[in-house]
Design an enzyme around this catalytic site. Sequence first.
Site, PDB file in Angstrom:
ATOM      1  N   LYS A 152       0.832  -1.213   0.000  1.00 39.63           N
ATOM      2  CA  LYS A 152       0.000   0.000   0.000  1.00 39.63           C
ATOM      3  C   LYS A 152       0.863   1.258   0.000  1.00 39.63           C
ATOM      4  O   LYS A 152       0.625   2.195  -0.754  1.00 39.63           O
ATOM      5  CB  LYS A 152      -0.947   0.011   1.212  1.00 39.63           C
ATOM      6  CG  LYS A 152      -1.880  -1.187   1.275  1.00 39.63           C
ATOM      7  CD  LYS A 152      -2.881  -1.098   2.416  1.00 39.63           C
ATOM      8  CE  LYS A 152      -2.276  -1.074   3.804  1.00 39.63           C
ATOM      9  NZ  LYS A 152      -1.589  -2.324   4.190  1.00 39.63           N
ATOM     10  N   ARG A 178      -9.985   0.257   8.509  1.00 38.35           N
ATOM     11  CA  ARG A 178      -9.489  -1.062   8.908  1.00 38.35           C
ATOM     12  C   ARG A 178     -10.548  -1.887   9.615  1.00 38.35           C
ATOM     13  O   ARG A 178     -10.285  -3.034   9.963  1.00 38.35           O
ATOM     14  CB  ARG A 178      -8.311  -0.868   9.864  1.00 38.35           C
ATOM     15  CG  ARG A 178      -6.952  -1.185   9.236  1.00 38.35           C
ATOM     16  CD  ARG A 178      -5.934  -0.858  10.281  1.00 38.35           C
ATOM     17  NE  ARG A 178      -4.673  -1.492  10.179  1.00 38.35           N
ATOM     18  CZ  ARG A 178      -3.596  -0.911   9.664  1.00 38.35           C
ATOM     19  NH1 ARG A 178      -3.659   0.266   9.104  1.00 38.35           N
ATOM     20  NH2 ARG A 178      -2.434  -1.538   9.717  1.00 38.35           N
ATOM     21  N   ARG A 229      12.125  -5.407   5.058  1.00 33.98           N
ATOM     22  CA  ARG A 229      11.745  -4.014   4.760  1.00 33.98           C
ATOM     23  C   ARG A 229      12.562  -3.027   5.604  1.00 33.98           C
ATOM     24  O   ARG A 229      12.671  -3.165   6.811  1.00 33.98           O
ATOM     25  CB  ARG A 229      10.247  -3.822   5.034  1.00 33.98           C
ATOM     26  CG  ARG A 229       9.797  -2.372   4.931  1.00 33.98           C
ATOM     27  CD  ARG A 229       8.303  -2.267   4.748  1.00 33.98           C
ATOM     28  NE  ARG A 229       7.557  -2.310   5.988  1.00 33.98           N
ATOM     29  CZ  ARG A 229       6.253  -2.065   6.072  1.00 33.98           C
ATOM     30  NH1 ARG A 229       5.554  -1.777   4.996  1.00 33.98           N
ATOM     31  NH2 ARG A 229       5.642  -2.138   7.236  1.00 33.98           N
ATOM     32  N   ARG A 256      11.029  -0.969  11.078  1.00 32.02           N
ATOM     33  CA  ARG A 256       9.923  -0.659  11.983  1.00 32.02           C
ATOM     34  C   ARG A 256       9.884  -1.700  13.086  1.00 32.02           C
ATOM     35  O   ARG A 256       9.985  -2.896  12.806  1.00 32.02           O
ATOM     36  CB  ARG A 256       8.611  -0.693  11.198  1.00 32.02           C
ATOM     37  CG  ARG A 256       8.169   0.667  10.742  1.00 32.02           C
ATOM     38  CD  ARG A 256       6.980   0.585   9.831  1.00 32.02           C
ATOM     39  NE  ARG A 256       5.796  -0.023  10.429  1.00 32.02           N
ATOM     40  CZ  ARG A 256       4.606  -0.043   9.839  1.00 32.02           C
ATOM     41  NH1 ARG A 256       4.451   0.505   8.658  1.00 32.02           N
ATOM     42  NH2 ARG A 256       3.580  -0.625  10.426  1.00 32.02           N
ATOM     43  N   ARG A 290      -0.373  -8.771  13.676  1.00 35.02           N
ATOM     44  CA  ARG A 290      -1.033  -7.804  12.787  1.00 35.02           C
ATOM     45  C   ARG A 290      -1.850  -8.521  11.711  1.00 35.02           C
ATOM     46  O   ARG A 290      -2.917  -8.054  11.332  1.00 35.02           O
ATOM     47  CB  ARG A 290       0.026  -6.881  12.138  1.00 35.02           C
ATOM     48  CG  ARG A 290       0.627  -5.892  13.139  1.00 35.02           C
ATOM     49  CD  ARG A 290       1.939  -5.306  12.663  1.00 35.02           C
ATOM     50  NE  ARG A 290       1.822  -4.483  11.486  1.00 35.02           N
ATOM     51  CZ  ARG A 290       2.841  -4.205  10.658  1.00 35.02           C
ATOM     52  NH1 ARG A 290       4.045  -4.699  10.884  1.00 35.02           N
ATOM     53  NH2 ARG A 290       2.653  -3.431   9.629  1.00 35.02           N
TER      54      ARG A 290
HETATM   55  P1  AMP Z   1       0.345   0.602   9.307  1.00 38.24           P
HETATM   56  O1  AMP Z   1       1.461   1.575   9.111  1.00 38.24           O
HETATM   57  O2  AMP Z   1      -0.838   0.895   8.428  1.00 38.24           O
HETATM   58  O3  AMP Z   1       0.799  -0.835   9.225  1.00 38.24           O
HETATM   59  O4  AMP Z   1      -0.179   0.828  10.806  1.00 38.24           O
HETATM   60  C1  AMP Z   1       0.670   0.628  11.919  1.00 38.24           C
HETATM   61  C2  AMP Z   1      -0.172   0.513  13.187  1.00 38.24           C
HETATM   62  O5  AMP Z   1      -0.898   1.745  13.402  1.00 38.24           O
HETATM   63  C3  AMP Z   1      -1.241  -0.569  13.165  1.00 38.24           C
HETATM   64  O6  AMP Z   1      -0.724  -1.857  13.516  1.00 38.24           O
HETATM   65  C4  AMP Z   1      -2.233  -0.039  14.205  1.00 38.24           C
HETATM   66  O7  AMP Z   1      -1.722  -0.224  15.519  1.00 38.24           O
HETATM   67  C5  AMP Z   1      -2.207   1.467  13.917  1.00 38.24           C
HETATM   68  N1  AMP Z   1      -3.191   1.861  12.884  1.00 38.24           N
HETATM   69  C6  AMP Z   1      -2.917   2.375  11.655  1.00 38.24           C
HETATM   70  N2  AMP Z   1      -4.047   2.639  10.977  1.00 38.24           N
HETATM   71  C7  AMP Z   1      -5.064   2.265  11.793  1.00 38.24           C
HETATM   72  C8  AMP Z   1      -6.486   2.269  11.656  1.00 38.24           C
HETATM   73  N3  AMP Z   1      -7.091   2.684  10.530  1.00 38.24           N
HETATM   74  N4  AMP Z   1      -7.229   1.820  12.709  1.00 38.24           N
HETATM   75  C9  AMP Z   1      -6.647   1.405  13.855  1.00 38.24           C
HETATM   76  N5  AMP Z   1      -5.318   1.345  14.039  1.00 38.24           N
HETATM   77  C10 AMP Z   1      -4.528   1.781  13.025  1.00 38.24           C
END
Ligand code: AMP
Length: 217
Positions: free
Chosen positions: A13, A88, A128, A161, A172
């Site tokens: 993404k 999400r 990554r 990360r 996740r």
């Molecule tokens: P990402 O960078 O999209 O993988 O998001 C990293 C972390 O941020 C996720 O594992 C969640 O803890 C939090 N997070 C990001 N976007 C959301 C969302 N739309 N709803 C809830 N938690 C989120």
Amino acid sequence: MRVVLLGPPGSGKGTHGNGLSAELHVPLISTGDILRQAIAEETRLGMAAQADVKAGRLVADETVLGLIETRLGLGDAVNGFLLDGFPRTVAQADGLAGLLQAGVAKSLDHVVNLVVSAETVVNRLRDRWLCSSCGAIYNLRSKPPKVAGQCDLCGSALKQRADDEPATVRARLEVYDRETAPLVAYYAKRGVLRNVDAAGPAEQVYGAIRRILRPAA
Ligand code: AMP
């Protein structure tokens, strides 16, 4: 062009969103990036979200919807946006629909679903690395930096990360299957779902997304 990029962590993404954002002249809005920045700056939002982000759990729907409402209200999102990592949950998707109906932005054009196996995701995220300054994304196998540990674009140090470590990635992915995967049927029912096989080389996947978003280009 108003687009949601849907798919598990590591499906591409952010990688594809960055290119598409530059090409389509619309902002890439990543709730994960907004939350990580808030955590780094130790804002109230950051402090509240920190434990959930670290463990790979979802941050509360109201919190994320609030930050999306603010972000979509900014001038650069008026002509469109690419959403990465949001919505999400079904509650977030309903909340987004409510914001769009209320005129915060117009309705969605496409929901691009990046389809990839759990095994591919775990391998990709293990390799990554991200630029600590500009956020450019690298992969040690498929897209290594020219100089080890350094960003090709700005020369800053690369970092991993904390939540890309395999045990957290598995957590996740479980959250994704339980909370986010139902959005595939949700958006299919609304006629905006576009499935893309995201397992292949990045250029191929990017081309497939581009053909959906810019069929005449
Ligand atoms: P990402 O960078 O999209 O993988 O998001 C990293 C972390 O941020 C996720 O594992 C969640 O803890 C939090 N997070 C990001 N976007 C959301 C969302 N739309 N709803 C809830 N938690 C989120």
